[in-house]
Design an enzyme around this catalytic site. Structure first.
Site, short mmCIF file in Angstrom:
data_model
loop_
_atom_site.label_atom_id
_atom_site.label_comp_id
_atom_site.label_asym_id
_atom_site.label_seq_id
_atom_site.Cartn_x
_atom_site.Cartn_y
_atom_site.Cartn_z
CE LYS A 129 0.10 11.77 -23.57
NZ LYS A 129 -1.52 11.14 -23.49
CG ASP A 211 -4.73 6.82 -16.41
OD1 ASP A 211 -4.38 7.66 -17.62
OD2 ASP A 211 -4.23 5.56 -16.44
#
Length: 280
Positions: A129, A211
Site C-alpha cells: 500500500k 487477517d
C-alpha cells in the site's frame, strides 16, 4: 522499472512546466544563495540523498551538505545546508521537500510501530500500500525506521489472498496451485479464522497471514501453529494500531504487517530557509 533519475526528472517537469515563472521574474540569473534545511519536529530522517539528487538534476552547481544521515532520529534543528545559484535552489525546493518530508514521515511512523512492538520476537513488515512509482523509496524509508520489507512487488513472492482462494476454489487448492507454479518461492496464504489456518498448515504453507483476528484468536492461532507445524511463520494484519501492538506481540506471532506505515504516515515538518547575505 524507471530509474530514480527518470522519475525525478518527470516530477521536476511536472512542477516546472515551461519554467519557474516566479523565480525567473524576481531573481537575477547571477544571484547566489545559501539555505538551511530546518527540521521542525522530532523524527527519523529518510530521503536525504534523494533530496540532494533533486537539486543535482536541477543544477549541478548546487552543493548540498547534510549534518545528519538517513535512519537517524533527530530533534528540532538544522539538518543540512545547500548553496548555489538562487534560481536553482528555489526551483528544486518544493520537490526536494515533498520527498524528504514524505519519506521521513514514513520512517518516523515505522519507528513508532517498532517501539510499540517492543524488543520481543515479533517483527514489523510493510505492505504494497504505497505511492505508485515511489514504492522503493517508501520501502527504504521503512527500513530506515527499523521495519522490514514484505514483497517488493507481485513477482517476488506468493501471497494468496481471499480473492485468490475464492477464485481457486479453496485454501488447499490455491496452495497446491501455487506450489506447482513457483516451487522455488515461499508460499504465504491469508486466512480469516482457525479452520482456515489449519487448512493452510496442513496444505503446506510456509507462512500464514492471520487477517483481522482479535488478540485472543491470535493467541489461539499461535498455539495451533505450534502443535501442527512449528516451522511455519505467522503474520498478523488488520487494525494494527499503536495501542494494540504490545498485545499482538504478546500473542507470539512472528510478524505484524501494517499498511499505515506508508499509506497513512503524516509528513515530517521540514522547511528550507534562505540565509541573509551576511550569513552566507
Amino acid at each position: 522499472m524507471l530509474s530514480l533519475d527518470e522519475r525525478l526528472r518527470a516530477a521536476l517537469a511536472e512542477d516546472i512546466g515551461r519554467g519557474d515563472a516566479t523565480t525567473l521574474a524576481t531573481i537575477a540569473e547571477s544571484q547566489q544563495a545559501r539555505a538551511e534545511f530546518l527540521l521542525k519536529e522530532d523524527g527519523v530522517l529518510s530521503g536525504l540523498m534523494v533530496a540532494a539528487r533533486v537539486f543535482a538534476l536541477v543544477d549541478e552547481r548546487v552543493t548540498v551538505h547534510w549534518t545528519a544521515q538517513d535512519g537517524e532520529r533527530r530533534g528540532r534543528g538544522i539538518i543540512g545546508t545547500l548553496s548555489g545559484p538562487a534560481r536553482s535552489l528555489l526551483t528544486g525546493e518544493r520537490l526536494a521537500l515533498n520527498l524528504l518530508q514524505r519519506l521521513s514521515g514514513v520512517a518516523t511512523q515505522t519507528r513508532r510501530y517498532v517501539e510499540a512492538l517492543g524488543p520481543g520476537r515479533t517483527r514489523l513488515l510493510d505492505t504494497r500500500k504505497t505511492t505508485p512509482l515511489w514504492r522503493d523509496l517508501e520501502k527504504q524509508a521503512v527500513r530506515h525506521g527499523g521495519g522490514l520489507n514484505h514483497r517488493a512487488g507481485l513477482d517476488d513472492g506468493l501471497l494468496i489472498k481471499d480473492n485468490h482462494v475464492a477464485a481457486a476454489g479453496g485454501i488447499a487448492e490455491a496452495i497446491r496451485r501455487a506450489r506447482d507454479y513457483a516451487y522455488l518461492l515461499k508460499v504465504e496464504c491469508e486466512v480469516p479464522d482457525l479452520p482456515g489456518l489449519e487448512e493452510a498448515l496442513r496444505a503446506g504453507a510456509d507462512r500464514v497471514l492471520l487477517d483481522n483476528m482479535d488478540d485472543a484468536l491470535l493467541a489461539e492461532a499461535v498455539a495451533l501453529r505450534s502443535s501442527l507445524a512449528p516451522h511455519v511463520t505467522l503474520e498478523a494484519s488488520g487494525n494494527m494500531t499503536l495501542e494494540r501492538l504490545p498485545r499482538v506481540a504478546q500473542s507470539g506471532v512472528d510478524y505484524v504487517s501494517a499498511g499505515a506505515l506508508t499509506h497513512s504516515a503524516p509528513a515530517l515538518d521540514i522547511s528550507l530557509n534562505f540565509l541573509p547575505e551576511d550569513q552566507r
